[in-house]
Design an enzyme around this catalytic site. Structure first.
Site, PDB file in Angstrom:
ATOM      1  N   CYS A   1      17.483  46.185  -4.856  1.00 28.63           N
ATOM      2  CA  CYS A   1      16.828  47.171  -3.998  1.00 28.63           C
ATOM      3  C   CYS A   1      17.840  48.057  -3.272  1.00 28.63           C
ATOM      4  O   CYS A   1      17.759  49.287  -3.336  1.00 28.63           O
ATOM      5  CB  CYS A   1      15.921  46.473  -2.997  1.00 28.63           C
ATOM      6  SG  CYS A   1      16.723  45.125  -2.094  1.00 28.63           S
TER       7      CYS A   1
ATOM      8  N   HIS B   1      14.647  46.712   4.575  1.00 30.49           N
ATOM      9  CA  HIS B   1      16.058  46.959   4.896  1.00 30.49           C
ATOM     10  C   HIS B   1      16.202  48.308   5.606  1.00 30.49           C
ATOM     11  O   HIS B   1      15.339  49.179   5.498  1.00 30.49           O
ATOM     12  CB  HIS B   1      16.900  46.999   3.622  1.00 30.49           C
ATOM     13  CG  HIS B   1      16.888  45.734   2.829  1.00 30.49           C
ATOM     14  ND1 HIS B   1      17.008  44.498   3.390  1.00 30.49           N
ATOM     15  CD2 HIS B   1      16.776  45.532   1.486  1.00 30.49           C
ATOM     16  CE1 HIS B   1      16.981  43.571   2.438  1.00 30.49           C
ATOM     17  NE2 HIS B   1      16.823  44.170   1.275  1.00 30.49           N
TER      18      HIS B   1
END
Lengths: 357, 357
Positions: free
Chosen positions: B142, B222
């Protein structure tokens, strides 16, 4: 059939869900949503082509200036509506009540308001019939709704003597956890019993229970742990039978791997539910147990959505379009995909999600 | 047109999303999903009518015993598939690679695996063409995907000299936050630069950057904060133009009220996206600024979903059903509703959600 024309004031956590739920009903149409904000929250309503109104003249100007296509103010919206659902913050709602009355528009308030504002408090499976034709009602709060569903069922089965619950509350809603959260602590409500006790009695007056409320640093949902004094010694199976036949109450089973709040919220998302909503009270069926006449169990209450189906039913009750509470509950349940009983035994489990057919 | 027959091994956080995304493509069909678990996670696949297979003979027995309707084992599933997406845990995937090869089934691995497993690492907009016809590739993680999208774009525009990023990572995924979370602390990766630096270079070898990774006690997504040395002094507008035209990169604006991770995740849910997924890198456009040749900006990476569209494109690349990367990216974006640029200027914003039409 003439559809009920529903307006929504207060497009927040509850309000936006009510708007979508109205859209999902065959006998209702959404004539507009009203708010005062100018940011992403209302821009989503615009993107959904919901007619957007301003709750106040000041908000009208602010929204215009922010480029929101505003159809008018609350006064204009009321002209289009048979009924309005008010999901505005506390003090705002009180002031609105008079305005709705004047406009001759029926109104539904949320559990943050006092019982006295409407003189009637609503949970569909407990007192749908007493709301029929009224000009207004109040859908009780998330925790109180769960209590009325579960303990109303036990009471109706002649099993409830009295109960004591500890309500472990989520600290705040996810969208505002950047500003109104708590962390690394437990905060208790200093009034014992907590207000939910009295609140539940606005729906079922002789419900004998006590509650204590604390809040913990998480945003997923509320959690209740209950000790119930039964009127007689009955088996666990008998209890599960009563609760398994109660609308909008589901069982979470450990052999399904469901052991914590985050499992359930992930499951609801996987089921394709809008925003991962859980409208049901979710009881952990395996840890539920009976010792003599004491019954113990834990359940989960998803505070962002549990009152939404109740609000939909309240719309049918006040307008009188449906006189039978059970029929309304079933309509709402079908439209939204609300379950009861063991979650993986209820079919179809999945709605609005990719399905291989 | 013959649809690509896609199998999925590892129905976890990434795998279940890949399965649903395959279902949304016109040129693909899902022949089955494979796992070893017997709980709610796989029961959802059953409820969706996805053919369920067991990854191992032992799992086959366990699943049968748990009442899961199992269609066979991984060996059987491979006979049905043109290509398999492997989203199993680290060590399992390595062992599987040989098996896929033997069965003559093309394979896609996730970013937890090493580059050397496949000899090719994939981000659609960077190197789609080099994957065409290959027997396998690895979709990078990711964070690395976000880096390749954003810094690949700045590099292609001749603006990137070098960059340094601090990656503030979510502690764990929501579904397992009851057992693998951290709380009330910050944990740092003791190797600096963190592995994402090298990982990005498996896709764009001469990408000059450094990264430091820490993790914090939240599960939302994140967050990256970057300082970029530009090759020349350019205006903020020029940077926004480059990034605004980059596929799968969106802008969050402060006058939309989007100021924190939890706002964005709520927005994605409100948009009706499955599981509230955000497939795009989301850059905070207002705080982005240029000081001489220094560029600063922050962005959000939703780790549960960002690699899903890349996996879909990798399916088209390996099978060669689509030779043009841009065409594949556009197909995937259209099928899933993936945006670029300022989020409220991209239309339609809303997919799969109640709309007043």
């Amino acid at each position: 059939m003439n559809k009920i024309k529903v307006a929504l004031n207060g497009y927040g956590v509850i309000g936006k869900r009510i708007a979508d739920a109205v859209m999902a009903q065959e006998d209702m149409t959404l004539v507009g949503v009203c708010d005062v904000v100018t940011d992403w929250r209302i821009k989503i309503a615009v993107a959904k082509n919901y007619p957007v109104y301003a709750s106040t003249p000041e908000a009208y100007t602010a929204m215009k200036n922010a480029g929101i296509p505003v159809a008018g103010t609350l006064t204009d919206l009321l002209k289009e509506a048979d009924i309005i659902c008010d999901a505005t913050p506390k003090k705002v709602a009180v002031a609105n009540a008079e305005m709705y009355k004047k406009a001759g528009v029926k109104s539904i308030f949320q559990g943050g308001e006092k019982h006295s504002l409407t003189g009637h408090s609503f949970v569909a499976q407990a007192n749908y019939e007493t709301a029929i034709g009224r000009s207004s009602t109040r859908v009780v709060s998330c925790n109180t709704t769960s209590i009325v569903r579960v303990f109303g069922a036990l009471k109706n089965a002649g099993l409830l003597k009295r109960a004591h619950g500890v309500l472990v509350r989520r600290a705040t809603d996810p969208w505002e956890s950047d500003s109104t959260g708590i962390m690394n602590t437990v905060v208790h409500e200093t009034v014992i019993p907590s207000h939910q006790t009295e609140d539940a009695q606005t729906v079922i007056p002789d419900l004998d229970l006590t509650t204590v409320a604390i809040k913990v640093p998480e945003t997923l949902s509320h959690f209740h742990t209950w000790r119930v004094e039964l009127t007689k010694a009955v088996s666990k199976e008998e209890i599960l039978k009563v609760l398994g036949n109660t609308p909008r109450v589901i069982f979470l089973k450990e052999n399904d791997g469901l052991k914590a709040l985050n499992h359930t919220t992930e499951l609801m998302s996987d089921m394709g539910r809008p925003r991962g909503d859980m409208w049901e009270v979710a009881i952990w069926a395996d840890s539920l147990n009976v010792q003599d006449t004491d019954l113990f169990f834990n359940y989960q209450v998803y505070n962002q959505a549990i009152v939404v189906p109740e609000t939909i039913d309240a719309i049918r009750a006040l307008t009188g379009i449906e006189k039978d509470g059970t029929v309304s509950i079933n309509k709402t349940n079908k439209a939204l995909g609300i379950l009861h009983g063991h979650i993986f035994e209820s079919k179809p489990v999945i709605k609005n999600a990719p399905l291989l057919v």
